[in-house]
Scaffold this motif. Structure first.
Motif, PDB file in Angstrom:
ATOM      1  N   ASN A 228       0.816  -1.214   0.000  1.00 27.14           N
ATOM      2  CA  ASN A 228       0.000   0.000   0.000  1.00 27.14           C
ATOM      3  C   ASN A 228       0.850   1.264   0.000  1.00 27.14           C
ATOM      4  N   SER A 232       1.404   4.024  -2.993  1.00 32.25           N
ATOM      5  CA  SER A 232       1.006   5.385  -2.666  1.00 32.25           C
ATOM      6  C   SER A 232       2.048   6.400  -3.123  1.00 32.25           C
ATOM      7  N   ASP A 253      -7.102   7.302  -2.287  1.00 27.29           N
ATOM      8  CA  ASP A 253      -6.697   5.939  -1.995  1.00 27.29           C
ATOM      9  C   ASP A 253      -7.912   5.026  -2.161  1.00 27.29           C
ATOM     10  N   GLY A 313      -3.471  10.518   1.148  1.00 29.88           N
ATOM     11  CA  GLY A 313      -4.329   9.585   0.421  1.00 29.88           C
ATOM     12  C   GLY A 313      -5.610  10.198  -0.071  1.00 29.88           C
TER      13      GLY A 313
END
Length: 432
Positions: A228, A232, A253, A313
């Motif tokens: 993750n 990102s 996100d 995010g």
């Protein structure tokens, strides 16, 4: 004597010329009026002959319409119906164009304001009336950067804005929960940047707009296998093209549930508009934190300014030079340093210029933390307050908890399906 004679001849010739000019002008005017008013300049509209001519023509048309066959009348009615539908469609197009024009004028006004302030010195007005610039002008779109992406964005974006989410197969289940909530909220300007073949096919199978980047070894090696946080960090390099093409981007996100259209709740007065990791007014919007150092005696108390970080995010970027510079700075540092993208994102936004470092001159705005809610606010505060539970946030970001998928599903059950106890089984924090 000869001089007087010559003068008299000249005057006589001048008078003759004037008379000739007057005759010519009169003839020309007569021709013009004869053409414009064939029935006479002072003709009476009540003249019986003229009235009879008008009545005769009207009667002829009326009698002609009465003799129309039923098929012809039905055809005319069908044509009228089609024209009405076309008129409604044109009205909608006019409304859309009017809104685009308004946004364009707004951007032009911001650019004009910036130019007018920077182009010449200004005197300061009375006390309390002076305001500095808050909005940078948008960049000139450059479609040569990525013609294929430009074509996709032209179809997907609404008013030159869209939500962009990066996803690989590791987050497929969360992505499904997200785009289901997106569709439920009626949001159409949503684009998934697929980082592998499986996500691309998954989006196409579910009628979700998707964009697969051209192969890039430096990015794809992380995109296909990265977790993750690694994925990102890629967004700062990928988003640059969107801004260069002139589009405002709401970066998202996958661990976010959408309940309302976020574009109805943006201010668009800053280069960066971001949700916060703060959980109350102080932490979200800033406060004066007093640092105590007893060994300093009389000067033991030092005042500091604190604010909880922006969440990397979920943030909105206007297509401006400072926003693109932010992406370049963060993307550049992440390629050179082993660092967390959210920490670098906030350092570049907040650290001021100092010896050896030029700070970023970007305007920023913190989003309403009850409207753009993080999961700490939801599970620690909102679900325990009867009044706050009645609020309908714009989005809910499960950023504080590792058990993301079950909490996302519980949020859908509570806010969309109305199951009042859906949030109760979860602890405030995490079990690990």
């Amino acid at each position: 004597m000869a001089l007087r004679r010559d003068k008299a001849v000249a005057q006589s010739s001048l008078r003759g010329s004037r008379i000739l000019v007057a005759i010519v002008v009169g003839v020309l005017l007569g021709c013009v009026f004869a053409f414009l008013y064939p029935h006479g300049f002072f003709s009476n509209s009540d003249d019986p002959l003229i009235q009879n001519r008008r009545i005769g023509k009207s009667d002829l048309q009326s009698s002609s319409s009465q003799c129309e066959p039923p098929e012809r009348i039905n055809m005319l009615r069908s044509d009228i119906g089609a024209l009405s539908d076309k008129n409604a469609e044109l009205k909608k197009q006019i409304q859309d164009l009017t809104e685009k024009l308004r946004l364009a004028e707004q951007g032009k006004d911001h650019a004009h304001e910036q130019f007018s302030v920077l182009s010449k010195p200004h005197k300061a007005g009375p006390f309390g009336t002076v305001k500095g610039l808050r909005t940078n002008p948008t960049v000139t779109p450059d479609e040569s950067v990525n013609p294929r992406l430009a074509k996709i964005l032209e179809e997907v974006a609404v008013h030159k804005e869209l939500i962009v989410v990066l996803a690989n197969s590791n987050v497929k289940s969360m992505l499904e929960v997200q785009f289901t909530s997106i569709k439920k909220a009626g949001i159409t300007n949503y684009l998934v940047v697929a980082l592998d073949d499986q996500i691309e096919e998954f989006c196409k199978a579910n009628d979700v707009p998707v964009y697969r980047r051209a192969p890039d070894e430096g990015i794809d090696s992380v995109a296909k296998t990265g977790g993750n946080h690694a994925v990102s960090g890629l967004k700062f390099r990928i988003l640059r093209e969107f801004l260069q093409l002139g589009y405002g981007v709401l970066l998202s996100d996958v661990d976010i549930v959408y309940l309302q259209n976020p574009f109805n709740h943006l201010y668009r007065d800053s280069d960066v508009e971001s949700m916060t990791d703060g959980h109350n007014n102080m932490t979200a919007y800033g406060y004066n934190d007093v640092f105590d150092e007893p060994s300093m005696g009389w000067a033991r108390y030092a005042h500091t300014m604190r604010i909880w970080v922006y969440n990397s995010g979920f943030f909105y970027l206007r297509p401006t030079l400072p926003a693109i510079e932010l992406l370049d700075r963060v993307g550049g540092r992440l390629s050179r340093e082993k660092a967390w993208d959210q920490a670098v994102f906030n350092e570049e936004l907040y650290f001021p210029s100092h010896p050896g470092y030029d700070g970023l001159h970007a305007a920023k705005r913190t989003m309403d933390f009850y409207m753009f809610m993080n999961s700490k606010v939801l599970f620690k505060t909102v679900r325990k307050d009867a009044n706050l539970k009645k609020l309908k946030p714009v989005i809910l970001h499960v950023n504080y908890h590792p058990d993301k998928l079950p909490r996302m599903k519980a949020i859908v059950e509570f806010y969309i399906n109305g199951k009042q106890d859906a949030l109760e089984p979860f602890p405030d924090g995490s079990d690990w």
